[in-house]
Structure formats: structure tokens, C-alpha cells
Design an enzyme around this catalytic site. Structure first.
Site, PDB file in Angstrom:
ATOM      1  CG  ASP A 240      -1.632   1.191   1.511  1.00 54.30           C
ATOM      2  OD1 ASP A 240      -2.465   1.508   0.660  1.00 54.30           O
ATOM      3  OD2 ASP A 240      -1.410   1.850   2.548  1.00 54.30           O
TER       4      ASP A 240
ATOM      5  CG  ASP B 134      -2.175   7.513   2.641  1.00 58.80           C
ATOM      6  OD1 ASP B 134      -1.529   8.446   3.095  1.00 58.80           O
ATOM      7  OD2 ASP B 134      -3.291   7.163   3.073  1.00 58.80           O
TER       8      ASP B 134
HETATM    9  P1  B16 Z   1      -6.540  10.055  -3.710  1.00 54.92           P
HETATM   10  P2  B16 Z   1      -3.635   4.031  -0.070  1.00 54.92           P
HETATM   11  C1  B16 Z   1      -5.524   5.906  -0.129  1.00 54.92           C
HETATM   12  O1  B16 Z   1      -4.193   5.522  -0.377  1.00 54.92           O
HETATM   13  C2  B16 Z   1      -5.606   6.731   1.140  1.00 54.92           C
HETATM   14  O2  B16 Z   1      -5.255   5.935   2.267  1.00 54.92           O
HETATM   15  C3  B16 Z   1      -7.016   7.235   1.324  1.00 54.92           C
HETATM   16  O3  B16 Z   1      -7.076   8.050   2.491  1.00 54.92           O
HETATM   17  C4  B16 Z   1      -7.405   8.056   0.094  1.00 54.92           C
HETATM   18  O4  B16 Z   1      -8.746   8.499   0.200  1.00 54.92           O
HETATM   19  C5  B16 Z   1      -7.244   7.185  -1.162  1.00 54.92           C
HETATM   20  O5  B16 Z   1      -5.912   6.711  -1.238  1.00 54.92           O
HETATM   21  C6  B16 Z   1      -7.540   7.971  -2.421  1.00 54.92           C
HETATM   22  O6  B16 Z   1      -6.522   8.927  -2.582  1.00 54.92           O
HETATM   23  O7  B16 Z   1      -7.494  11.113  -3.279  1.00 54.92           O
HETATM   24  O8  B16 Z   1      -5.102  10.530  -3.754  1.00 54.92           O
HETATM   25  O9  B16 Z   1      -6.949   9.394  -5.002  1.00 54.92           O
HETATM   26  O10 B16 Z   1      -3.590   3.920   1.419  1.00 54.92           O
HETATM   27  O11 B16 Z   1      -4.557   3.034  -0.737  1.00 54.92           O
HETATM   28  O12 B16 Z   1      -2.251   4.067  -0.690  1.00 54.92           O
HETATM   29 MG    MG Z   2      -2.810   3.135   3.268  1.00 56.42          MG
END
Ligand code: B16
Ligand code: MG
Length: 213
Positions: free
Chosen positions: A9, A11
Site C-alpha cells: 500500500d 499512503d
Molecule cells: P486520492 P492508499 C488511499 O491511499 C488513502 O489511504 C485514502 O485516504 C485516500 O482516500 C485514497 O488513497 C484515495 O486517494 O485522493 O489521492 O486518489 O492507502 O490506498 O495508498
Molecule cells: Mg494506506
């Protein structure tokens, strides 16, 4: 060796963009009169898509928004978030993460990203990891977000490996659920380490080295 690849993953695992998400959503929430958006609410947004994250905030509002308004709000938050990402550099990749990535690759494992974020390519570039991973599956390639396993299945497909040969590393409960639903091994950091379904609770990313070899 059971695992032939590790799917990370992004974030909350590779980098701490979760703090920027919180700050950007908080700014948007206040702009629409939601003054009690908290860190606990933000925990529920971990790993889930942008539009679902918005819904978590709108539940706290008495106003009703049309689909067009929701899309505009999500775009507005993304602009705030993107301007925060602009300030990121290779210095935002923790040394322990870099060392673990290289050690895993040296041991012959394929390395991939499985992220809900539509900003994945931009973040990887900022961190100096553009082109580093053997496969990148992100929010632009899927129609169902975590806890659906689609993004991890896409990563496995790009790696040409079966899910049972891939270990997913997540910080979000939704991400662990997605990994398990897809037939992957699931390693969890932070809140995901405490989740009962997590196959391998981690205290730091380097714990992976003992699991995969
Ligand atoms: P974006 P991951 C996720 O990343 C985040 O944890 C989540 O908080 C966010 O809403 C989602 O990506 C979408 O992100 O707005 O940049 O498209 O943890 O799956 O790497
Ligand atoms: Mg994450």
C-alpha cells in the site's frame, strides 16, 4: 519461499501522506461548515477511495449535496492535497523503508504498489521511486475500492503471479480485508497490526524480511 512478491500500500506504508490527507480534508470540512471532523473520522478514511472519504465528512453535515457538488468538493480537496504533495521530495521516503525495499529486492522478491490513490504516480515520482516498482496498480485502474480486492488483484495480474504467492502490506483495516478477500497474505502496520484478521502484525516494515525468507 512461499511469497514471490510483496505488494505495498502507498499512503501510510511507504510514506506518510496520511497526514496531508487529514489536513486537506479538515480544510475542506471547515469550508462547508463541518467543524468537528476529527482524527477518529480520518481513521475511517484510511485506504478508502476519495469519494467514499468525502461521504464520511458529508455524514457530519446537515446540508445535502448533489452529485455534481460532491465531485466539485472532492476536486477541491484534491487541489489542496496536491499542493501539499508538491512540497514532497526524496527526503520524505524514510531510510528504513528504502533499506527494506532494497533488501527484499536483493532476496529475489518482486515489488509492487497496490494503492487506492489516483495520485500514486505523482507521489512515487516525488519520492524518487518513479520506475522503481515491478508493477503499480492504483486508483485510476479500478472501479471498486478497498475492501474490494480489485487493486491487489490488478497488481498480481501485472506481476503475472497468483495472489497466494503475494504478500500485501497495509496500514488500513479496509486494505487487510481487501487482501484477505483476494486470497493474499496480509501484513499490517499501525492500526492494521491490531486488526484480528491480519496474518502478520508488523511493528516496522523491516519485520517483513523475517516473514518472506
Ligand atoms: P486520492 P492508499 C488511499 O491511499 C488513502 O489511504 C485514502 O485516504 C485516500 O482516500 C485514497 O488513497 C484515495 O486517494 O485522493 O489521492 O486518489 O492507502 O490506498 O495508498
Ligand atoms: Mg494506506
Amino acid at each position: 519461499m512461499k511469497y514471490r512478491a510483496v505488494i505495498f500500500d502507498l499512503d501510510g506504508v511507504i510514506c506518510s501522506t496520511d497526514e496531508y490527507h487529514f489536513a486537506a480534508w479538515k480544510q475542506l470540512a471547515e469550508a462547508i461548515g463541518v467543524t468537528d471532523f476529527s482524527r477518529a473520522d480520518s481513521e475511517l478514511q484510511r485506504g478508502v477511495s476519495r469519494m467514499e472519504s468525502l461521504e464520511i465528512i458529508l455524514r457530519k453535515s446537515e446540508r445535502r449535496f448533489s452529485e455534481e457538488e460532491k465531485i466539485a468538493l472532492a476536486e477541491r480537496k484534491n487541489q489542496i492535497y496536491r499542493s501539499m504533495l508538491e512540497g514532497m521530495s526524496e527526503a520524505d521516503l524514510p531510510g528504513s523503508v528504502r533499506t527494506t525495499l532494497f533488501a527484499l529486492r536483493e532476496r529475489g522478491l518482486k515489488l509492487a504498489i497496490g494503492s487506492s490513490s489516483k495520485n500514486t504516480a505523482f507521489i512515487l515520482e516525488r519520492l524518487g521511486l518513479g520506475g522503481f516498482f515491478d508493477a503499480v496498480a492504483d486508483g485510476n485502474m479500478i472501479s471498486r475500492g478497498k475492501p474490494d480486492p480489485e487493486v491487489f488483484l490488478k497488481a498480481a495480474e501485472l506481476l503475472a503471479l497468483e495472489p497466494c504467492n503475494c504478500l500485501v502490506v497495509e496500514d488500513a483495516v479496509a486494505g487487510i480485508q481487501a487482501a484477505l478477500a483476494g486470497g493474499f497474505g496480509a501484513a499490517g502496520l499501525g492500526g492494521a497490526a491490531k486488526f484480528e484478521g491480519t496474518t502478520y502484525p508488523l511493528s516496522s516494515l523491516s519485520d517483513l524480511l523475517a516473514i518472506v525468507t
